[in-house]
Design an enzyme around this catalytic site. Structure first.
Site, short mmCIF file in Angstrom:
data_model
loop_
_atom_site.label_atom_id
_atom_site.label_comp_id
_atom_site.label_asym_id
_atom_site.label_seq_id
_atom_site.Cartn_x
_atom_site.Cartn_y
_atom_site.Cartn_z
N TYR A 45 33.42 38.34 43.07
CA TYR A 45 33.58 37.07 42.31
C TYR A 45 34.60 36.48 42.96
CZ TYR A 45 37.22 40.29 40.95
OH TYR A 45 38.68 41.26 41.37
N ASP A 244 45.79 44.39 32.90
CA ASP A 244 44.78 43.58 33.27
C ASP A 244 44.50 42.66 33.45
OD1 ASP A 244 41.11 43.48 33.34
OD2 ASP A 244 42.21 44.64 34.95
N ASN A 249 36.85 38.39 35.66
CA ASN A 249 35.69 38.36 35.09
C ASN A 249 35.57 37.93 34.01
OD1 ASN A 249 34.34 38.85 37.84
ND2 ASN A 249 34.58 41.01 37.75
#
Ligand SMILES: O=C(O)/C=C(\CC(=O)C(=O)O)C(=O)O
Length: 291
Positions: A45, A244, A249
């Site tokens: 990504y 996180d 993504n």
């Protein structure tokens, strides 16, 4: 030019929960800045820049004090962006690196001097091309003298296959996101039961009780809270928490970091559990010299 994805919000809500003093976001990343820290040619990504100043602004907004920056797969085995964020953090960040198994001992020492305290072995096929277990075990043996641990990321259907590899790791182990259990099964479901068997197999296996946004598909993430709270209650000294951020993504369902933070009292309802989860446990693992 491929569009670069943006998987975080600039306007997270203010959490209702107030973290205790010294609270640690023990799972977050930095992306670039790409001009200074290019992404890996193998990246799965290509994110927009999400550098340390943005991470520290989020930390202030959420009422947190420290970060453990985990090398994101988009940077491959070049840990320069992670090391830079640690270097400009005035001692408030430590890191987990992703290394080429051919790394030499001098480079491992340099990473340690730069604030790295563990290596990450990522087994998600959508994130990495290969995961050579035998070479990873060699690295695990070579980091022991540094006092580091190993962070392992895999999906629930791989757990049984991973057991022999995990049993062979000589250092403490931290499992990312509980090995991604199906939280709709509830706390007694097969995934959580298998994960508990893993935690019961060794006293030095820890887990991050993280990513309600990744593991739950229902608004409010109640299935995550229901499945995870008993795990925190039963393994209070071996759990870690993190945002996180910047949520690799997740660009199609960008989470609100304020709501992620408000999950803390739902899985750790007492101040004692919150202190273990947010302060005592991450400090023991990442800033042992301060204990
Ligand atoms: O994509 C996932 O399932 C989880 C990720 C991404 C990641 O690990 C990485 O890009 O290195 C995370 O924990 O941030």
């Amino acid at each position: 030019m491929t569009d670069r994805i943006r998987s975080w919000t600039d306007t997270p809500s203010r959490p209702h929960f107030t973290p205790p003093p010294g609270a640690v976001d023990a799972h977050c990343h930095v992306f670039g800045p790409m001009a200074q820290f290019p992404f890996s040619p193998k990246a799965k990504y290509l994110p927009q820049d999400a550098g340390p100043e943005m991470l520290f602004a989020l930390r202030r907004h959420l009422g947190l004090s420290r970060n453990v920056i985990v090398q994101a797969s988009c940077h491959g085995t070049d840990n320069a962006a992670t090391l830079h964020a640690i270097a400009v953090s005035q001692g408030t960040c430590r890191g987990v690196a992703v290394v080429d198994p051919a790394i030499d001992d001098a480079e491992l020492e340099r990473l340690h001097d730069g604030g790295i305290r563990g290596v990450r072995f990522n087994f998600l096929k959508r994130l990495v091309d290969d995961a050579p277990k035998d070479r990873f075990l060699d690295v695990a043996h070579r980091i022991q003298h540094l006092g580091w641990h190993v962070v392992v990321y895999f999906e629930a259907d791989l757990l049984e296959e991973m057991r022999a590899f995990l049993d062979a790791i000589p250092t403490p182990i931290v499992i990312d996101h509980m090995g991604r259990p199906d939280v709709t099964q509830g706390p007694e479901g097969p995934d959580m039961r298998a994960f508990r068997r893993l935690l019961d197999s060794r006293p030095d296996i820890w887990t991050k009780v993280t990513c309600p946004d990744r593991l739950s598909t229902i608004p409010g993430w109640n299935d995550f809270a229901k499945a995870v709270a008993p795990l925190v209650a039963d393994y209070p000294d071996r759990v870690l928490w993190g945002t996180d951020w910047p949520h690799p993504n997740m660009e199609k369902s960008i989470p609100d970091d304020g709501l992620i933070t408000d999950m803390i009292p739902r899985i750790a309802p007492s101040t004692a559990l919150q202190h273990k989860l947010l302060v005592a446990n991450p400090m023991r693992l990442y800033w042992p010299e301060e204990n």
